[in-house]
Write a protein that holds these residues in place. Structure first.
Motif, PDB file in Angstrom:
ATOM      1  N   ALA A  73      51.945   1.380 149.213  1.00  0.00           N
ATOM      2  CA  ALA A  73      52.814   2.525 148.947  1.00  0.00           C
ATOM      3  C   ALA A  73      53.683   2.900 150.141  1.00  0.00           C
ATOM      4  O   ALA A  73      54.747   3.507 149.966  1.00  0.00           O
ATOM      5  N   LYS A  74      53.253   2.559 151.327  1.00  0.00           N
ATOM      6  CA  LYS A  74      53.985   2.935 152.529  1.00  0.00           C
ATOM      7  C   LYS A  74      55.419   2.416 152.496  1.00  0.00           C
ATOM      8  O   LYS A  74      55.667   1.266 152.174  1.00  0.00           O
ATOM      9  N   GLY A  75      56.325   3.309 152.816  1.00  0.00           N
ATOM     10  CA  GLY A  75      57.720   2.925 152.875  1.00  0.00           C
ATOM     11  C   GLY A  75      58.453   3.005 151.556  1.00  0.00           C
ATOM     12  O   GLY A  75      59.687   2.967 151.527  1.00  0.00           O
ATOM     13  N   ARG A  76      57.716   3.101 150.453  1.00  0.00           N
ATOM     14  CA  ARG A  76      58.359   3.164 149.144  1.00  0.00           C
ATOM     15  C   ARG A  76      58.030   4.449 148.394  1.00  0.00           C
ATOM     16  O   ARG A  76      58.851   4.957 147.632  1.00  0.00           O
ATOM     17  N   PHE A  77      56.835   4.971 148.601  1.00  0.00           N
ATOM     18  CA  PHE A  77      56.391   6.170 147.895  1.00  0.00           C
ATOM     19  C   PHE A  77      56.347   7.345 148.864  1.00  0.00           C
ATOM     20  O   PHE A  77      56.034   7.183 150.048  1.00  0.00           O
ATOM     21  N   THR A  78      56.636   8.518 148.330  1.00  0.00           N
ATOM     22  CA  THR A  78      56.548   9.741 149.113  1.00  0.00           C
ATOM     23  C   THR A  78      55.792  10.792 148.311  1.00  0.00           C
ATOM     24  O   THR A  78      56.195  11.121 147.188  1.00  0.00           O
ATOM     25  N   MET A  79      54.734  11.296 148.894  1.00  0.00           N
ATOM     26  CA  MET A  79      53.967  12.363 148.244  1.00  0.00           C
ATOM     27  C   MET A  79      54.297  13.679 148.901  1.00  0.00           C
ATOM     28  O   MET A  79      54.406  13.769 150.122  1.00  0.00           O
ATOM     29  N   SER A  80      54.478  14.700 148.058  1.00  0.00           N
ATOM     30  CA  SER A  80      54.759  16.022 148.587  1.00  0.00           C
ATOM     31  C   SER A  80      53.974  17.047 147.775  1.00  0.00           C
ATOM     32  O   SER A  80      53.437  16.741 146.706  1.00  0.00           O
ATOM     33  N   ARG A  81      53.950  18.256 148.301  1.00  0.00           N
ATOM     34  CA  ARG A  81      53.120  19.296 147.698  1.00  0.00           C
ATOM     35  C   ARG A  81      53.865  20.615 147.727  1.00  0.00           C
ATOM     36  O   ARG A  81      54.457  20.976 148.739  1.00  0.00           O
ATOM     37  N   ASP A  82      53.815  21.316 146.614  1.00  0.00           N
ATOM     38  CA  ASP A  82      54.317  22.684 146.522  1.00  0.00           C
ATOM     39  C   ASP A  82      53.104  23.561 146.239  1.00  0.00           C
ATOM     40  O   ASP A  82      52.705  23.723 145.091  1.00  0.00           O
ATOM     41  N   SER A  83      52.509  24.100 147.284  1.00  0.00           N
ATOM     42  CA  SER A  83      51.284  24.868 147.122  1.00  0.00           C
ATOM     43  C   SER A  83      51.482  26.126 146.285  1.00  0.00           C
ATOM     44  O   SER A  83      50.578  26.544 145.572  1.00  0.00           O
ATOM     45  N   ALA A  84      52.653  26.709 146.362  1.00  0.00           N
ATOM     46  CA  ALA A  84      52.929  27.914 145.587  1.00  0.00           C
ATOM     47  C   ALA A  84      52.865  27.630 144.096  1.00  0.00           C
ATOM     48  O   ALA A  84      52.522  28.495 143.295  1.00  0.00           O
ATOM     49  N   LYS A  85      53.195  26.396 143.713  1.00  0.00           N
ATOM     50  CA  LYS A  85      53.172  25.994 142.312  1.00  0.00           C
ATOM     51  C   LYS A  85      51.937  25.173 141.967  1.00  0.00           C
ATOM     52  O   LYS A  85      51.814  24.702 140.834  1.00  0.00           O
ATOM     53  N   ASN A  86      51.054  24.967 142.941  1.00  0.00           N
ATOM     54  CA  ASN A  86      49.877  24.113 142.731  1.00  0.00           C
ATOM     55  C   ASN A  86      50.283  22.761 142.143  1.00  0.00           C
ATOM     56  O   ASN A  86      49.630  22.244 141.226  1.00  0.00           O
ATOM     57  N   THR A  87      51.324  22.208 142.678  1.00  0.00           N
ATOM     58  CA  THR A  87      51.882  20.964 142.148  1.00  0.00           C
ATOM     59  C   THR A  87      52.061  19.947 143.270  1.00  0.00           C
ATOM     60  O   THR A  87      52.461  20.314 144.378  1.00  0.00           O
ATOM     61  N   VAL A  88      51.726  18.715 142.963  1.00  0.00           N
ATOM     62  CA  VAL A  88      52.037  17.618 143.880  1.00  0.00           C
ATOM     63  C   VAL A  88      52.960  16.646 143.164  1.00  0.00           C
ATOM     64  O   VAL A  88      52.953  16.559 141.929  1.00  0.00           O
ATOM     65  N   TYR A  89      53.730  15.947 143.963  1.00  0.00           N
ATOM     66  CA  TYR A  89      54.691  14.994 143.432  1.00  0.00           C
ATOM     67  C   TYR A  89      54.475  13.635 144.100  1.00  0.00           C
ATOM     68  O   TYR A  89      54.033  13.561 145.241  1.00  0.00           O
ATOM     69  N   LEU A  90      54.826  12.607 143.383  1.00  0.00           N
ATOM     70  CA  LEU A  90      54.822  11.273 143.954  1.00  0.00           C
ATOM     71  C   LEU A  90      56.158  10.633 143.602  1.00  0.00           C
ATOM     72  O   LEU A  90      56.389  10.244 142.456  1.00  0.00           O
ATOM     73  N   GLN A  91      57.023  10.573 144.597  1.00  0.00           N
ATOM     74  CA  GLN A  91      58.310   9.914 144.420  1.00  0.00           C
ATOM     75  C   GLN A  91      58.115   8.431 144.693  1.00  0.00           C
ATOM     76  O   GLN A  91      57.705   8.050 145.794  1.00  0.00           O
ATOM     77  N   MET A  92      58.413   7.621 143.700  1.00  0.00           N
ATOM     78  CA  MET A  92      58.195   6.184 143.814  1.00  0.00           C
ATOM     79  C   MET A  92      59.539   5.475 143.731  1.00  0.00           C
ATOM     80  O   MET A  92      60.241   5.564 142.719  1.00  0.00           O
ATOM     81  N   ASN A  93      59.891   4.806 144.793  1.00  0.00           N
ATOM     82  CA  ASN A  93      61.147   4.060 144.856  1.00  0.00           C
ATOM     83  C   ASN A  93      60.874   2.563 144.949  1.00  0.00           C
ATOM     84  O   ASN A  93      59.770   2.141 145.284  1.00  0.00           O
ATOM     85  N   SER A  94      61.898   1.794 144.661  1.00  0.00           N
ATOM     86  CA  SER A  94      61.792   0.331 144.752  1.00  0.00           C
ATOM     87  C   SER A  94      60.554  -0.186 144.032  1.00  0.00           C
ATOM     88  O   SER A  94      59.777  -0.974 144.575  1.00  0.00           O
TER      89      SER A  94
END
Length: 126
Positions: A63-84
């Motif tokens: 996943a390194k270099g292609r995926f990005t995980m982020s978190r919005d704690s206020a919304k109790n939501t995490v995201y996984l942006q997957m590229n390439s």
């Protein structure tokens, strides 16, 4: 804690997808949240994880270099942006959470997470 993942789909190699996972329930925001995936006939494998305390997310080598995980704690939501995206990324993607502050040696271990979402299918194919 209930986890609801969404955002999967069928895409061609090289495309992008963004997965979302919303945590709900009576507990406070989970401390550690992670993404795992499982391809047909294979074991569930770690993809990425992030802790509520901040700091850089952890990623699997694939996943390194292609995926990005982020978190919005206020919304109790995490995201996984997957590229390439590659055909090897095909599988069911699950989000997971735990109230524990997992250390490096545990954060990639599925058994350390006690809440799991239903998964969302990602298919990468031409």
């Amino acid at each position: 804690v209930q986890l609801q993942a969404s955002g999967g789909g069928l895409v061609q190699p090289g495309a992008s997808l963004r997965l979302s996972c919303v945590a709900s329930g009576r507990t406070s925001s989970p401390y550690t949240m992670g993404w795992f995936r499982q391809a047909p006939g294979k074991e569930r494998e770690f993809v990425a994880a992030i802790r509520r305390s901040g700091g850089a997310p952890f990623y699997s080598d694939s996943a390194k270099g292609r995926f990005t995980m982020s978190r919005d704690s206020a919304k109790n939501t995490v995201y996984l942006q997957m590229n390439s995206l590659k055909p090897a990324d095909t599988g069911f993607y699950y989000c997971a959470s735990t109230s524990l502050n997992l250390i490096m040696s545990s954060i990639m271990t599925a058994g350390r997470y006690d809440n799991w979402g239903q998964g969302t299918q990602v298919t990468v194919s031409s």
